[in-house]
Structure formats: structure tokens, C-alpha cells
Design an enzyme around this catalytic site. Structure first.
Site, PDB file in Angstrom:
ATOM      1  N   GLY A 169     -16.676 -56.727 -71.327  1.00 20.26           N
ATOM      2  CA  GLY A 169     -17.780 -56.360 -72.216  1.00 20.26           C
ATOM      3  C   GLY A 169     -18.224 -57.627 -72.908  1.00 20.26           C
ATOM      4  O   GLY A 169     -18.513 -58.627 -72.249  1.00 20.26           O
ATOM      5  N   GLU A 170     -18.201 -57.604 -74.210  1.00 14.60           N
ATOM      6  CA  GLU A 170     -18.600 -58.776 -74.982  1.00 14.60           C
ATOM      7  C   GLU A 170     -17.497 -59.040 -76.004  1.00 14.60           C
ATOM      8  O   GLU A 170     -17.264 -58.228 -76.903  1.00 14.60           O
ATOM      9  CB  GLU A 170     -19.954 -58.487 -75.639  1.00 14.60           C
ATOM     10  CG  GLU A 170     -20.464 -59.596 -76.508  1.00 14.60           C
ATOM     11  CD  GLU A 170     -20.550 -60.936 -75.781  1.00 14.60           C
ATOM     12  OE1 GLU A 170     -21.038 -60.983 -74.648  1.00 14.60           O
ATOM     13  OE2 GLU A 170     -20.087 -61.943 -76.360  1.00 14.60           O
ATOM     14  N   SER A 171     -16.818 -60.177 -75.851  1.00 20.06           N
ATOM     15  CA  SER A 171     -15.631 -60.404 -76.677  1.00 20.06           C
ATOM     16  C   SER A 171     -15.945 -60.509 -78.168  1.00 20.06           C
ATOM     17  O   SER A 171     -15.148 -60.083 -79.004  1.00 20.06           O
ATOM     18  CB  SER A 171     -14.875 -61.645 -76.200  1.00 20.06           C
ATOM     19  OG  SER A 171     -15.701 -62.769 -76.242  1.00 20.06           O
ATOM     20  N   CYS A 201     -11.759 -59.903 -68.149  1.00 20.95           N
ATOM     21  CA  CYS A 201     -12.923 -60.685 -68.602  1.00 20.95           C
ATOM     22  C   CYS A 201     -12.968 -60.810 -70.128  1.00 20.95           C
ATOM     23  O   CYS A 201     -12.167 -61.553 -70.686  1.00 20.95           O
ATOM     24  CB  CYS A 201     -14.191 -60.115 -67.999  1.00 20.95           C
ATOM     25  SG  CYS A 201     -15.502 -61.331 -67.963  1.00 20.95           S
ATOM     26  N   ARG A 226     -14.975 -69.463 -72.892  1.00 22.20           N
ATOM     27  CA  ARG A 226     -15.955 -68.383 -72.708  1.00 22.20           C
ATOM     28  C   ARG A 226     -17.128 -68.888 -71.872  1.00 22.20           C
ATOM     29  O   ARG A 226     -17.507 -70.052 -71.959  1.00 22.20           O
ATOM     30  CB  ARG A 226     -16.488 -67.899 -74.057  1.00 22.20           C
ATOM     31  CG  ARG A 226     -15.480 -67.159 -74.887  1.00 22.20           C
ATOM     32  CD  ARG A 226     -16.147 -66.567 -76.118  1.00 22.20           C
ATOM     33  NE  ARG A 226     -17.205 -65.646 -75.751  1.00 22.20           N
ATOM     34  CZ  ARG A 226     -18.315 -65.448 -76.467  1.00 22.20           C
ATOM     35  NH1 ARG A 226     -18.517 -66.105 -77.581  1.00 22.20           N
ATOM     36  NH2 ARG A 226     -19.229 -64.586 -76.040  1.00 22.20           N
ATOM     37  N   ILE A 237     -18.603 -61.839 -63.899  1.00 15.99           N
ATOM     38  CA  ILE A 237     -19.860 -61.611 -64.631  1.00 15.99           C
ATOM     39  C   ILE A 237     -19.804 -62.388 -65.943  1.00 15.99           C
ATOM     40  O   ILE A 237     -19.043 -62.045 -66.839  1.00 15.99           O
ATOM     41  CB  ILE A 237     -20.077 -60.111 -64.913  1.00 15.99           C
ATOM     42  CG1 ILE A 237     -20.041 -59.308 -63.609  1.00 15.99           C
ATOM     43  CG2 ILE A 237     -21.394 -59.897 -65.656  1.00 15.99           C
ATOM     44  CD1 ILE A 237     -20.102 -57.811 -63.802  1.00 15.99           C
ATOM     45  N   ARG A 238     -20.598 -63.434 -66.025  1.00 18.40           N
ATOM     46  CA  ARG A 238     -20.545 -64.336 -67.205  1.00 18.40           C
ATOM     47  C   ARG A 238     -19.091 -64.498 -67.648  1.00 18.40           C
ATOM     48  O   ARG A 238     -18.731 -64.298 -68.804  1.00 18.40           O
ATOM     49  CB  ARG A 238     -21.427 -63.801 -68.335  1.00 18.40           C
ATOM     50  CG  ARG A 238     -21.844 -64.882 -69.329  1.00 18.40           C
ATOM     51  CD  ARG A 238     -23.111 -64.526 -70.091  1.00 18.40           C
ATOM     52  NE  ARG A 238     -23.020 -63.269 -70.766  1.00 18.40           N
ATOM     53  CZ  ARG A 238     -22.536 -63.095 -72.001  1.00 18.40           C
ATOM     54  NH1 ARG A 238     -22.081 -64.128 -72.690  1.00 18.40           N
ATOM     55  NH2 ARG A 238     -22.512 -61.909 -72.543  1.00 18.40           N
ATOM     56  N   HIS A 246     -13.412 -58.577 -62.498  1.00 21.18           N
ATOM     57  CA  HIS A 246     -13.467 -57.140 -62.819  1.00 21.18           C
ATOM     58  C   HIS A 246     -13.028 -56.247 -61.650  1.00 21.18           C
ATOM     59  O   HIS A 246     -13.900 -55.692 -60.956  1.00 21.18           O
ATOM     60  CB  HIS A 246     -14.909 -56.746 -63.152  1.00 21.18           C
ATOM     61  CG  HIS A 246     -15.452 -57.326 -64.402  1.00 21.18           C
ATOM     62  ND1 HIS A 246     -15.321 -56.715 -65.620  1.00 21.18           N
ATOM     63  CD2 HIS A 246     -16.164 -58.458 -64.623  1.00 21.18           C
ATOM     64  CE1 HIS A 246     -15.918 -57.441 -66.551  1.00 21.18           C
ATOM     65  NE2 HIS A 246     -16.442 -58.503 -65.973  1.00 21.18           N
ATOM     66  N   GLU A 261     -12.222 -53.281 -61.772  1.00 17.77           N
ATOM     67  CA  GLU A 261     -12.723 -51.931 -62.040  1.00 17.77           C
ATOM     68  C   GLU A 261     -14.146 -51.719 -61.524  1.00 17.77           C
ATOM     69  O   GLU A 261     -14.632 -50.592 -61.487  1.00 17.77           O
ATOM     70  CB  GLU A 261     -12.632 -51.626 -63.548  1.00 17.77           C
ATOM     71  CG  GLU A 261     -13.601 -52.361 -64.461  1.00 17.77           C
ATOM     72  CD  GLU A 261     -13.230 -53.815 -64.756  1.00 17.77           C
ATOM     73  OE1 GLU A 261     -12.284 -54.341 -64.124  1.00 17.77           O
ATOM     74  OE2 GLU A 261     -13.895 -54.433 -65.607  1.00 17.77           O
TER      75      GLU A 261
HETATM   76  N1  GLN Z   1     -19.126 -63.511 -71.515  1.00 17.69           N
HETATM   77  C1  GLN Z   1     -18.500 -62.384 -72.117  1.00 17.69           C
HETATM   78  C2  GLN Z   1     -17.773 -62.775 -73.402  1.00 17.69           C
HETATM   79  O1  GLN Z   1     -17.743 -63.879 -73.772  1.00 17.69           O
HETATM   80  C3  GLN Z   1     -17.518 -61.712 -71.149  1.00 17.69           C
HETATM   81  C4  GLN Z   1     -18.272 -61.070 -70.026  1.00 17.69           C
HETATM   82  C5  GLN Z   1     -17.558 -59.946 -69.345  1.00 17.69           C
HETATM   83  O2  GLN Z   1     -16.639 -59.308 -69.878  1.00 17.69           O
HETATM   84  N2  GLN Z   1     -18.040 -59.653 -68.159  1.00 17.69           N
HETATM   85  O3  GLN Z   1     -17.206 -61.939 -74.033  1.00 17.69           O
END
Ligand code: GLN
Length: 217
Positions: free
Chosen positions: A45-47, A77, A103, A132-133, A168, A170
Site C-alpha cells: 500500500g503506502e507506507s 512492499c 523507498r 509496484i513502486r 507482491h 498476493e
Molecule cells: N512506494 C510505496 C511506499 O513507499 C510502496 C508501494 C507498494 O506497497 N506497492 O510505501
């Protein structure tokens, strides 16, 4: 029983994979949901967002103490970022795995990519990898085993209690990592799917939607 941290990110996709393996799972939204869990998955997700919500709901301290009592933990991630003891240019969050992480190590969302690799401890055949990113794990401390690394980064690591992947599992039809984590938690999983590749052919890109609560229309 395995918990999936349900604050933000790809929660239903993890629940779907555990369900396919016949592993009982519960959403973790609150401290009481951590009771008697053998393992906890922190999704991607987004940390930054996950880290703020962890503190707001008092889950950071509760997760640390459940972990000290023997609960295993796996971060994918953003979840891996939360587990790292050092975050380059930033602050560590749960800090449960001795590693340094960067990150967005590959660049922006547009630099996301997929691949396949054999990760011998987890699967004898190649598993699909979706970045993903994603972050890059840059280094690990003593007691942290590298499960997979590429040219200039580490992508999967393990300790006795923890697992971190910057990709990921999942989001693929492959159950190998979920099965590996369930066994790490000491759970008896059934042998489905029988295929040696641990790929579930009934999976489609939208199959996890059955885990979403759809409001009656
Ligand atoms: N770039 C996101 C972060 O810094 C992580 C991306 C992801 O979980 N796919 O949290």
C-alpha cells in the site's frame, strides 16, 4: 489463524490467497484482533499512510508486543518498509527486521515491472514477481537470511520470526509464498492446489473481489 492488517492497501488479495490455501484468517483493524494470532501479514500500500494509521490506532506497540510473544510477521512492499530497522532518508517504523531499505528504489509508479525467479527456499519452480513502486532492500544485518537478490538490490529476506518481500505474491495466481508463510507460522495447510507450481488456475485478476463487502443495492 493468520491476521491481515486492514488499515490500507491490498488486504483482500492476501485474504483471498489464505482462503485458497484453507488457512483461517482474520482482518486486523484493532488491538484486540491480534489475540492468539500465529502470524500477521502487513500488506502493500503506502507506507507513510500505514505508519500514521498504526500509531493512531495504537497498533504499532501492540504488534511489537505480539511479535515478542511469538507471532510471526510478513510484510509485502510497503509492509516490508514498515518492518525495516533502517529506512534511507527517513524514519523507521516497526523496526522488526535488521535491514536497510530504500523507498521507491526503482523510481516512480511508471517504473513498476514484473518478472519471474526461482526462490529455492520457497518454490522449486519460478514464481511470478510483481514490483509496484517497490523499495529496494540495500543491506541486512546478522541473522537475516537473503532469500532472493538481483544486481543491486535484495528483494526477499527472512529471519526466524519475520519475512519481507518487496514484491507482491498476493497479486499473482501463485500461492507459494502464502503457503511458505503459513508453514512458518506452524499451521497445517491442506495440500491444495496439487500442482507443483502452486499456481491456482481458478484465479482471475478480479477473483479477490469476493472478499470485498459490497453494499446491498
Ligand atoms: N512506494 C510505496 C511506499 O513507499 C510502496 C508501494 C507498494 O506497497 N506497492 O510505501
Amino acid at each position: 489463524m493468520i491476521g491481515v492488517l486492514d488499515l490500507q492497501g491490498d488486504v483482500v488479495e492476501h485474504l483471498d490467497h489464505l482462503d485458497r490455501l484453507g488457512v483461517s484468517a482474520r482482518r486486523v483493524k484493532d488491538r484486540s484482533d491480534l489475540a492468539n494470532l500465529q502470524g500477521l501479514i502487513i500488506p502493500g500500500g503506502e507506507s507513510t499512510c500505514l505508519a500514521r494509521l498504526l500509531v493512531i490506532f495504537g497498533l504499532d506497540a501492540a504488534i511489537r508486543s505480539a511479535y515478542r510473544r511469538g507471532m510471526k510477521i510478513w510484510g509485502t512492499c510497503a509492509g516490508a518498509i514498515l518492518l525495516a530497522s533502517r529506512v534511507m532518508g527517513g524514519k523507521a517504523h516497526l523496526g522488526l527486521i535488521d535491514m536497510e531499505i530504500e523507498r521507491n528504489g526503482f523510481g516512480s509508479q511508471l517504473d513498476s515491472f514484473t518478472g519471474r525467479a526461482v526462490i529455492p527456499k520457497v518454490s522449486k519452480v519460478p514464481v511470478p514477481l510483481i514490483f509496484i513502486r517497490a523499495p529496494k532492500i540495500r543491506s541486512v544485518g546478522p541473522g537475516v537470511e537473503i532469500l532472493w537478490q538481483a544486481e543491486d538490490y535484495i528483494a526477499a529476506v527472512e529471519t526466524r520470526e519475520g519475512l519481507a518481500t518487496v514484491f507482491h505474491p498476493e497479486l499473482t495466481n501463485n500461492l507459494a509464498f502464502h503457503s511458505y508463510f503459513a508453514r512458518k507460522c506452524g499451521l497445517d495447510i491442506d495440500t491444495r492446489p496439487a500442482s507443483p507450481s502452486e499456481e491456482d488456475s481458478s484465479w482471475t485478476i478480479t477473483s479477490w473481489t469476493r472478499h470485498m463487502r459490497i453494499a446491498p443495492g
